[in-house]
Design a protein around this motif. Structure first.
Motif, short mmCIF file in Angstrom:
data_model
loop_
_atom_site.label_atom_id
_atom_site.label_comp_id
_atom_site.label_asym_id
_atom_site.label_seq_id
_atom_site.Cartn_x
_atom_site.Cartn_y
_atom_site.Cartn_z
N THR A 14 9.34 3.90 -4.68
CA THR A 14 8.94 3.12 -5.83
C THR A 14 7.48 2.69 -5.73
O THR A 14 6.85 2.86 -4.68
CB THR A 14 9.82 1.85 -5.96
N LYS A 15 6.99 2.13 -6.80
CA LYS A 15 5.67 1.53 -6.78
C LYS A 15 5.69 0.29 -5.88
O LYS A 15 6.75 -0.30 -5.68
CB LYS A 15 5.24 1.15 -8.21
N PRO A 16 4.53 -0.10 -5.34
CA PRO A 16 4.50 -1.29 -4.48
C PRO A 16 5.07 -2.52 -5.18
O PRO A 16 4.83 -2.75 -6.36
CB PRO A 16 3.00 -1.47 -4.19
N ARG A 21 0.83 -1.19 0.00
CA ARG A 21 0.00 0.00 0.00
C ARG A 21 0.87 1.25 0.00
O ARG A 21 1.69 1.46 0.89
CB ARG A 21 -0.91 0.01 1.24
N GLY A 22 0.70 2.08 -0.99
CA GLY A 22 1.47 3.31 -1.07
C GLY A 22 2.87 3.09 -1.61
O GLY A 22 3.27 1.97 -1.97
N ALA A 23 3.64 4.18 -1.65
CA ALA A 23 5.00 4.12 -2.17
C ALA A 23 5.90 3.35 -1.21
O ALA A 23 5.77 3.45 0.01
CB ALA A 23 5.55 5.53 -2.38
N GLN A 52 10.34 -2.26 -5.15
CA GLN A 52 11.51 -1.73 -4.47
C GLN A 52 12.73 -2.63 -4.63
O GLN A 52 13.87 -2.15 -4.76
CB GLN A 52 11.23 -1.48 -2.98
N TRP A 53 12.51 -3.95 -4.66
CA TRP A 53 13.65 -4.86 -4.75
C TRP A 53 14.30 -4.82 -6.13
O TRP A 53 15.52 -4.86 -6.24
CB TRP A 53 13.20 -6.29 -4.42
#
Length: 285
Positions: A245-247, A182-184, A250-251
């Motif tokens: 980043t978008k959900p 949920r969210g950035a 990030q990895w």
């Protein structure tokens, strides 16, 4: 035509007393099953159509929640129709369903004291669904377990981790949930360089990398930004890079930053520290 059908029914589906024989009851059970299947199919299509029209409105935070609610509603409708069908079949065999329901009510009260965990699971699952704590497809962490929600029911949550293991968690045991979808989300990369390197030069190289990856990667919402020197180790200097980043992306962003840093450091001959050992002493022959 109607007289012929009535004659066939009387001859083959009823006993001389006018009651249904075994063949008649079997045929009626088959008709009941077909009707229940048709109603379930029509209801499922109606639920899908209704939720499809509702997606994007305020009542549904996202499509994942709409899909989860749809699956739960379908199960509730299915169980109710199955229960009604069983009651009709029992009534065909002259079983007193009224007494069964009354007994079930009294027995349910007694069983309830021994099934508190089940009731707790269902109530908790209901509030998880209504409050939209998480939905199917979300990446969450429940205590020490984390993974993608594969199924969310009123009683259990099924969580699939990255190793492929499926964790079945009773909803009543869910106390603290960390939803990572949920969210950035934050991507964080620590870059280690040797003390001998020029930090200003290294920072400029990292700034070029950040601008390059920002222009090419659509998953990045903000950054990447260089926070500067965040740690002075025994043999290295730590520089931290962060990005929003978008959900669930990030990895991949972290991996891309590390790859580009490694490639740039190789081209610019920037030394990265590694463990070494110097031994003093001994005799020269």
């Amino acid at each position: 035509m109607s007289n012929n059908l009535k004659h066939l029914a009387d001859n083959y589906l009823r006993t001389p007393d006018g009651d249904m024989n075994f063949l008649g009851k079997t045929l009626k059970i088959l008709i009941i099953i077909i009707i229940i299947k048709l109603i379930i199919s029509l209801t499922n299509k109606l639920i899908d159509r209704t939720l499809k029209n509702k997606k994007g409105k305020n009542i549904f935070i996202n499509n994942k929640r709409a899909n989860t609610i749809g699956e739960v509603l379908k199960k509730i409708v299915k169980y109710i129709l199955y229960f009604i069908g069983i009651m009709i079949v029992l009534d065909m065999f002259n079983v007193n369903t009224t007494s069964i329901l009354a007994t079930a009510g009294i027995g349910g009260l007694a069983i309830g004291f021994g099934a508190q965990s089940l009731v707790k699971d269902i109530i908790t699952g209901f509030f998880i669904l209504i409050e939209d704590q998480y939905a199917v497809g979300d990446y969450i962490k429940i205590e020490s377990l984390e993974g993608v929600v594969e199924e969310l029911g009123l009683r259990v949550t099924k969580l699939r981790d990255f190793s492929g293991d499926l964790h079945i968690i009773p909803n009543g045991t869910v106390q603290v949930v960390t939803n990572k979808s949920r969210g950035a989300m934050r991507a964080l990369v620590k870059v280690f360089v040797a003390y001998e390197e020029d930090i200003e030069r290294v920072s400029k190289i990292l700034e070029v990398i950040c601008e390059d990856i920002k222009s090419k990667n659509d998953s990045i919402l903000d950054g990447p930004s260089i926070l500067g020197i965040t740690d002075l180790g025994e043999s290295n200097i730590s520089i931290t890079i962060v990005a929003k980043t978008k959900p669930m992306e990030q990895w991949s962003v972290e991996r891309e930053i590390r790859r580009m840093v490694k490639e740039a450091f190789r081209k610019e001959n920037i030394k990265t520290p590694y463990p070494g050992r110097v031994i003093f002493g001994g005799k020269e022959e």
